[in-house]
Structure formats: structure tokens, C-alpha cells
Design a protein around this motif. Structure first.
Motif, PDB file in Angstrom:
ATOM      1  N   SER A 129       0.813  -1.210   0.000  1.00 50.61           N
ATOM      2  CA  SER A 129       0.000   0.000   0.000  1.00 50.61           C
ATOM      3  C   SER A 129       0.854   1.271   0.000  1.00 50.61           C
ATOM      4  O   SER A 129       2.008   1.254  -0.417  1.00 50.61           O
ATOM      5  CB  SER A 129      -0.923  -0.082   1.223  1.00 50.61           C
ATOM      6  N   ASP A 130       0.266   2.370   0.451  1.00 48.81           N
ATOM      7  CA  ASP A 130       1.023   3.624   0.439  1.00 48.81           C
ATOM      8  C   ASP A 130       2.224   3.547   1.378  1.00 48.81           C
ATOM      9  O   ASP A 130       3.301   4.066   1.066  1.00 48.81           O
ATOM     10  CB  ASP A 130       0.111   4.784   0.857  1.00 48.81           C
ATOM     11  N   THR A 131       2.059   2.892   2.513  1.00 47.34           N
ATOM     12  CA  THR A 131       3.179   2.782   3.466  1.00 47.34           C
ATOM     13  C   THR A 131       4.354   2.072   2.798  1.00 47.34           C
ATOM     14  O   THR A 131       5.514   2.488   2.956  1.00 47.34           O
ATOM     15  CB  THR A 131       2.730   2.021   4.734  1.00 47.34           C
ATOM     16  N   PHE A 178      -0.222  10.616   9.798  1.00 45.38           N
ATOM     17  CA  PHE A 178       0.466   9.963   8.687  1.00 45.38           C
ATOM     18  C   PHE A 178       1.825  10.609   8.412  1.00 45.38           C
ATOM     19  O   PHE A 178       2.838   9.912   8.330  1.00 45.38           O
ATOM     20  CB  PHE A 178      -0.434   9.914   7.453  1.00 45.38           C
ATOM     21  N   THR A 207       3.629  15.291   3.172  1.00 51.61           N
ATOM     22  CA  THR A 207       2.330  14.691   2.837  1.00 51.61           C
ATOM     23  C   THR A 207       1.488  15.752   2.149  1.00 51.61           C
ATOM     24  O   THR A 207       1.328  16.844   2.695  1.00 51.61           O
ATOM     25  CB  THR A 207       1.638  14.208   4.132  1.00 51.61           C
ATOM     26  N   ASN A 213      -1.795  15.704   1.357  1.00 48.92           N
ATOM     27  CA  ASN A 213      -3.057  15.898   2.089  1.00 48.92           C
ATOM     28  C   ASN A 213      -2.992  15.097   3.384  1.00 48.92           C
ATOM     29  O   ASN A 213      -2.996  13.868   3.352  1.00 48.92           O
ATOM     30  CB  ASN A 213      -4.242  15.419   1.254  1.00 48.92           C
ATOM     31  N   THR A 272      -4.478  13.344   5.824  1.00 46.67           N
ATOM     32  CA  THR A 272      -5.836  12.784   5.844  1.00 46.67           C
ATOM     33  C   THR A 272      -6.483  12.892   7.231  1.00 46.67           C
ATOM     34  O   THR A 272      -7.692  13.076   7.336  1.00 46.67           O
ATOM     35  CB  THR A 272      -5.800  11.299   5.423  1.00 46.67           C
ATOM     36  N   ASP A 318       3.993  11.977  -0.053  1.00 48.34           N
ATOM     37  CA  ASP A 318       2.887  11.051   0.185  1.00 48.34           C
ATOM     38  C   ASP A 318       1.613  11.754  -0.290  1.00 48.34           C
ATOM     39  O   ASP A 318       1.156  12.704   0.332  1.00 48.34           O
ATOM     40  CB  ASP A 318       2.828  10.734   1.688  1.00 48.34           C
ATOM     41  N   THR A 340      -1.396  10.198  -0.896  1.00 48.32           N
ATOM     42  CA  THR A 340      -2.377   9.129  -0.953  1.00 48.32           C
ATOM     43  C   THR A 340      -3.826   9.604  -0.984  1.00 48.32           C
ATOM     44  O   THR A 340      -4.636   9.021  -1.666  1.00 48.32           O
ATOM     45  CB  THR A 340      -2.120   8.057   0.130  1.00 48.32           C
ATOM     46  N   SER A 367      -2.058   4.918  -2.532  1.00 49.95           N
ATOM     47  CA  SER A 367      -2.597   3.554  -2.486  1.00 49.95           C
ATOM     48  C   SER A 367      -3.775   3.452  -3.435  1.00 49.95           C
ATOM     49  O   SER A 367      -4.310   4.460  -3.892  1.00 49.95           O
ATOM     50  CB  SER A 367      -3.071   3.233  -1.067  1.00 49.95           C
ATOM     51  N   GLN A 412      -6.707   2.152  -2.576  1.00 50.78           N
ATOM     52  CA  GLN A 412      -8.012   2.173  -1.892  1.00 50.78           C
ATOM     53  C   GLN A 412      -8.445   3.567  -1.471  1.00 50.78           C
ATOM     54  O   GLN A 412      -9.462   3.724  -0.836  1.00 50.78           O
ATOM     55  CB  GLN A 412      -7.991   1.260  -0.652  1.00 50.78           C
ATOM     56  N   LYS A 413      -7.650   4.580  -1.793  1.00 46.59           N
ATOM     57  CA  LYS A 413      -8.008   5.903  -1.287  1.00 46.59           C
ATOM     58  C   LYS A 413      -8.907   6.602  -2.311  1.00 46.59           C
ATOM     59  O   LYS A 413     -10.083   6.280  -2.405  1.00 46.59           O
ATOM     60  CB  LYS A 413      -6.728   6.653  -0.958  1.00 46.59           C
TER      61      LYS A 413
HETATM   62  C1  LIG Z   1      -1.830  10.500   3.975  1.00 52.10           C
HETATM   63  C2  LIG Z   1      -1.752   9.039   4.288  1.00 52.10           C
HETATM   64  N1  LIG Z   1      -0.562   8.448   4.294  1.00 52.10           N
HETATM   65  C3  LIG Z   1      -0.431   7.134   4.553  1.00 52.10           C
HETATM   66  C4  LIG Z   1      -1.515   6.343   4.846  1.00 52.10           C
HETATM   67  C5  LIG Z   1      -1.338   4.889   5.131  1.00 52.10           C
HETATM   68  O1  LIG Z   1      -1.658   4.277   3.972  1.00 52.10           O
HETATM   69  P1  LIG Z   1      -1.726   2.702   3.715  1.00 52.10           P
HETATM   70  O2  LIG Z   1      -2.643   2.135   4.739  1.00 52.10           O
HETATM   71  O3  LIG Z   1      -2.242   2.663   2.337  1.00 52.10           O
HETATM   72  O4  LIG Z   1      -0.346   2.188   3.838  1.00 52.10           O
HETATM   73  C6  LIG Z   1      -2.779   6.918   4.844  1.00 52.10           C
HETATM   74  C7  LIG Z   1      -3.969   6.103   5.148  1.00 52.10           C
HETATM   75  O5  LIG Z   1      -5.052   6.578   5.372  1.00 52.10           O
HETATM   76  C8  LIG Z   1      -2.912   8.290   4.552  1.00 52.10           C
HETATM   77  O6  LIG Z   1      -4.109   8.871   4.531  1.00 52.10           O
END
Ligand SMILES: Cc1ncc(COP(=O)(O)O)c(C=O)c1O
Length: 388
Positions: free
Chosen positions: A74-76, A100, A142, A144, A146, A169, A171, A190, A192-193
Motif C-alpha cells: 500500500s502507500d506505506t 500519517f 504529505t 493531504n 488525511t 505522500d 495518498t 494507495s 483504496q483511497k
Molecule cells: C496520507 C496518508 N498516508 C499514509 C496512509 C497509510 O496508507 P496505507 O494504509 O495505504 O499504507 C494513509 C492512510 O489513510 C494516509 O491517509
């Protein structure tokens, strides 16, 4: 004050900030053609992975000299792959204003510990001070936040002649906000966002300078295989054709492709940005006329249009502790869930009490309009009846 229960429910109650609602009209049958039970190393499955890369680049309108890879975790996985594989070549500035960004900050400060680390941290609701960034360094940030509902407004603060790399980041921004590609060396997100895809795969978009770093530099710290992006330094690497670092899910890939095809039919990234803005505007109209709620982000320009994060501002909760405010959030969540009017609209657990409502491109504006009266009802109901 009694507020009558509304009768008109949103057609879809899913306002979660991730995984988010799937595209309008999605059904499981959309995945029927997934090439399951086959190796990802060749044939149709590999072509599907390559198609996911090509469609990502096309929808996001990335420059011809940028390249897209699919990462594990995923994004991580994408962010930590970039950090572990690329940092340490020069000083590092990390900016964070929520959970995040805070994770990348902890990665840098407590795990990688590169020489010349500078941290720019801001509390929830406030953007970090971008003017303090030293572009001789690599910059991790980052787009946005989140959990805070605070976004970067534009890329003007990023120098064109920077010496370091920008690692962004994005995401909850990619596919929903304009991203200035020439200012971004590594961009991650990722599936799923914003696209509402199935989780567990990440994307990293690499500028020519990011690929040069991967080609010419090896960090002093150990890099687990899963985080090794070095192969992407080779311009002809198979990873650009969909040969992933380890085994991907072909079902998730099919689902991401479905979302990308929907995005193309909608009219591409500008149409997705417009959809997001319309959702945000509908929610902002409700916030404007509602006296018990306000945006957590103080500066209007920094308010996220995707993860819209709100705080209680009414006289009813004046002087109440954070725990008492959170009790109202949680109660509202229970009431709205029970009525199937809104799922998952309470904030990230590390954020201040209030509400957080996803307004990304897969949401329909009519549903946001229908949501407002339900939030009003749930707030007053939570105050009047704090428990069953
Ligand atoms: C800005 C941001 N970075 C990282 C993550 C973590 O992402 P993932 O669960 O896809 O690894 C999120 C998850 O909501 C996020 O909103």
C-alpha cells in the motif's frame, strides 16, 4: 433542542476516509474477468499489471519522462520503499501535521536517523511552515494530511532548482487534487483511497532525478527486499512493465483497473477533481449554515477537499473536555451507522473530536447534500441521549 429525524437518506452511506466508497455503480461482477489462479509473471496477468501502470500514468497526466511502479504494502510500502532506498545521500527535511506525516517523521528520526535531519511539525489543523524548508536537502512531506484535513495548497514553495529530492505522500490527494509533477520527485499513493480500489498495493511515481538516485546511490542502512526500489534506477527495468517486487493480487489489480476505466469515462483527472470539489462545496455549504460545527483547518486555503475534517464549535460543548467531545463523536457515529445514514464519519482516533467526511471523487454530491440534515439530527440526539 429537538431535531426531527430526516427521511431522505444518502443513496450510499459510505463516507469512510479509507478504504473509501467504490465508484458509482460498482458491483462484484466488475471483477469477473480477473485472470485468477495464474502466475503474474507473464501472459494476461502481466499485461493487466502493465495496463494498470499505463492507465495510472495516462489518467494522472504524468510527464513522459516520469515512470510509475507498483509496490507492495500500500502507500506505506511505497513511502517506506522510497525512504529506505533513497534517503541518507544528503540532509533530510521532514514536514508533518498529522498521524500519517508523523509516521514518516518517526521513520526518519527513530529508524533511519540520517545525518542533517530537520523536522517541521505543526499541530492538528495547522499546515507546517513550508518557507523553512532547505532544498539542499531531500524533503519528505504529505500532500493531504488525511487525519487533519489539511492539505498543501500548491507547489509554489518547492524550488525548481532544488538539489535534494521531494518525496511526497499523495495518498488522499492523487486523482482528487492537482499535483505539480515538475515539483515532485517521488509521489506515492494507495489504490483504496481516492479510487476506492481494494487495498494492499501502492504506487510510486518517479522523476528522472529520483531514478538517478536509485541508480547511483546505496544507503548505509540495511534495506529489506520488500522496500528495495533500486531496480527502478534502470530505465529498462522489468518493474516498469509490471514485474512487481513480489507477488501481487490479481483481484486487486482488476479492481484498480475497473476504477481507472471509470475515471477515464468520467473525463480523466480534471473530472475527478471537479467531482471532489462539488462534494466539498456541498459539505462546506452545510458547515456554513450550521452553528455547532466548523473546519479543523484554520486557514481556508489549506482545507482538504477529500478528507473533510470538522470540529465542534457550538455552545453546547463549550468548556467540555476532549474526552467528553469524543463521546459525542462516537455517539453520533453509532446513531448514524444504526440508521444507515452515514458510516465511518468520526475522525481518525489520533485527531481531535468532531467529524471526518470523505468527499473524494467516488462520492456523489447528492449524497453529501442528503447527509447534512442527518448530521444535525445525530448531533442533537447524541446530546439529548448520550447512551441507549
Ligand atoms: C496520507 C496518508 N498516508 C499514509 C496512509 C497509510 O496508507 P496505507 O494504509 O495505504 O499504507 C494513509 C492512510 O489513510 C494516509 O491517509
Amino acid at each position: 433542542m429537538t431535531v426531527l429525524k430526516p427521511t431522505n437518506r444518502p443513496n450510499d452511506a459510505r463516507f469512510s476516509c479509507g478504504p473509501t466508497k467504490k465508484r458509482p455503480g460498482w458491483e462484484l461482477s466488475a471483477l469477473a474477468a480477473a485472470p485468477l489462479g495464474r502466475t503474474h509473471r507473464g501472459g494476461t496477468p502481466k499485461a493487466r499489471l502493465a495496463e494498470a501502470i499505463e492507465r495510472t500514468a495516462a489518467i494522472l497526466e504524468i510527464p513522459d519522462d516520469y515512470k510509475v511502479i507498483i509496490t507492495p504494502a500500500s502507500d506505506t510500502g511505497a513511502m517506506e520503499g522510497a525512504m529506505w532506498s533513497m534517503l541518507g545521500a544528503r540532509g533530510v527535511d521532514v514536514l508533518a501535521c498529522d498521524e500519517f506525516g508523523g509516521r514518516w517523521l518517526i521513520d526518519a528520526r527513530d529508524e533511519l536517523k540520517p545525518e542533517g535531519l530537520t523536522i517541521h511539525h505543526a499541530p492538528y489543523g495547522v499546515a507546517p511552515d513550508y518557507s523553512k524548508v532547505d532544498f539542499k536537502n531531500d524533503v519528505v512531506f504529505t500532500w493531504n494530511a488525511t487525519a487533519a484535513g489539511v492539505r498543501v495548497t500548491d507547489g509554489d514553495w518547492i524550488k525548481d532548482d532544488r538539489e535534494g529530492l521531494t518525496i511526497c505522500d499523495a495518498t488522499s490527494a492523487a486523482f482528487a487534487m492537482e499535483l505539480p509533477w515538475s515539483k515532485l520527485d517521488v509521489t506515492t499513493f494507495s489504490w483504496q483511497k481516492c479510487m476506492g480500489g481494494e487495498a494492499q498495493h501502492g504506487i510510486a511515481i518517479l522523476s528522472p532525478r529520483a531514478r538517478q538516485r536509485l541508480r547511483e546511490y546505496r544507503p548505509s542502512w540495511p534495506v529489506p527486499r520488500i522496500l528495495q526500489l533500486f531496480e527502478a534506477g534502470d530505465e529498462t527495468a522489468k518493474i516498469y512493465e509490471g514485474s512487481t517486487i513480489n507477488t501481487p493480487s490479481l483481484l486487486c489489480t482488476e479492481d484498480y483497473l475497473d476504477a481507472l476505466k471509470w475515471a477515464a469515462k468520467e473525463g480523466g483527472v480534471s473530472a475527478l477533481i471537479d467531482r471532489t470539489q462539488a462534494n466539498f462545496d456541498a459539505l462546506a455549504d452545510w458547515v456554513e449554515k450550521t452553528d455547532w460545527i466548523d473546519f479543523l483547518a484554520k486557514e481556508p486555503a489549506t482545507r482538504s477537499q477529500t478528507s473533510v475534517t470538522l470540529k465542534f464549535s457550538g455552545k453546547e460543548l463549550e468548556g467540555k473536555s476532549e474526552e467528553e467531545r469524543w463521546a459525542v463523536s462516537r455517539r453520533m457515529g453509532v446513531l448514524l451507522d444504526r440508521e444507515e445514514a452515514a458510516f465511518d464519519v468520526i475522525p481518525h482516533p489520533k485527531a481531535p473530536a468532531g467529524l471526518r467526511i470523505w468527499c473524494g471523487p467516488t462520492i456523489d454530491a447528492d449524497d453529501v447534500v442528503a447527509l447534512g440534515p442527518w448530521l444535525d439530527w445525530a448531533y442533537h440526539e447524541a446530546l439529548a441521549n448520550p447512551a441507549d
